[in-house]
Design a protein around this motif. Sequence first.
Motif: not given
Length: 403
Positions: A205-232
């Motif tokens: 599995y190869f994924g890209i995950r992003g987050t965004h804050g809702v409300g007054s703390s929106s800036r410190d809730q922003q992220s963009l992450s790479f997420r490799p994984g595997i299930r078997f």
Amino acid sequence: MKASAIAGCCKGLQGTIVAGATTLATMGAAVAGPTLPDTRILDPGQIDARGTAGFSYFGAGQGTTMDLLPTLRAGLPGPFEVSVTVPYRHDLEEDQYALRNSLRADLSFQILDDGPLQAVLRGYTTIDPADEDEGIGSGSHNYGLSADFRAEDWLVPGAFYLRGGLERHDHRDDPGSGDVAYRLANRLTAEAGIGLDVDVDAEPYFGIRGTHGVGSSSRDQQSLSFRPGIRFRYTPNTEIQFLAQFDTVQRNAEPERAVFVTWTYQHRPPDRDLDSLRERIAANQTAIERLERRVGDIERRLLRPEIPEPQVTDGVVVLNHSGVPELTAQVVDILEGLELSIADARDEDDVARRDRTKILYRPGHAERAREIARALPGNQLIEQRDDMPDQAEIAVLIGFDLE
């Protein structure tokens, strides 16, 4: 990567996985999303004992946390599933450890189950959160709503995943900034990923995950992450997942680096009474559909007698597109073991070679098609069609993957 290399790597890690994950479990849309997308719910009577263990490293002096999440999942009547988690956290920076809350409850609903397209809607809430003085949480209730979507062979050869959520959750602060290391935050999450088909019973599995804050703390809730994984699949009833995460924005919304291991034991009782009831319902539906088609045929002949209508073939048609003649008899033996009627079975040498087995079915025969898919080895595509080969109710197109 070659299949042999993947299989060798998996076998070399088996001992470590079992020793480190035997008492652990999974959680839905919490910080860093510790599990891969899951787009199926359990049937009534089915139970999963699942577990996740993870380490999350936070920068800027926030330190590292370790989470253990024992969970029990159970299927409910209808397209519903419930799960209960008892989350435990050890904050290595603060040297605090305790249950984050007495319970976390999840309720899942299958909103889409149409062959290669599947989607699940989930909601969760926490019960009796830990006191903030314990140093492993904000002391407030967490809750959220998320959805997972999966499309088979849509944009890539394999599976395409989408995951989104809205949650109110604990946010890790700098322990040196005050007396409380955690506070409550609101945010939106979104993830897109692909699961690749390989020759072994595994899904990288190869994924890209992003987050965004809702409300007054929106800036410190922003992220963009790479997420490799595997299930078997470790055994016929056991599945293992690995998932890593690397945050490129590093505003402390999520860990700079994280790694999770998830172990699942699947209890699948035979439940003959339920299977018998399903078979009777399916047989009644089939009889009603045949009667409706015959009435429709009579009406069409009365209105347009010059246009003959094709007759629907009862039973299953098996068409071998793999180029391996021996597979025809082997598949027929499996289907006859399910007490299915075989209308025709033949090799079709004049068609293009098929790499992956596909099961086609008319409306009303979805349960039988899924039963066939479970009986055949590997992972098959299932598709509802009105224009069927030989006007059959169900057609199995054999691919080279059964070799």
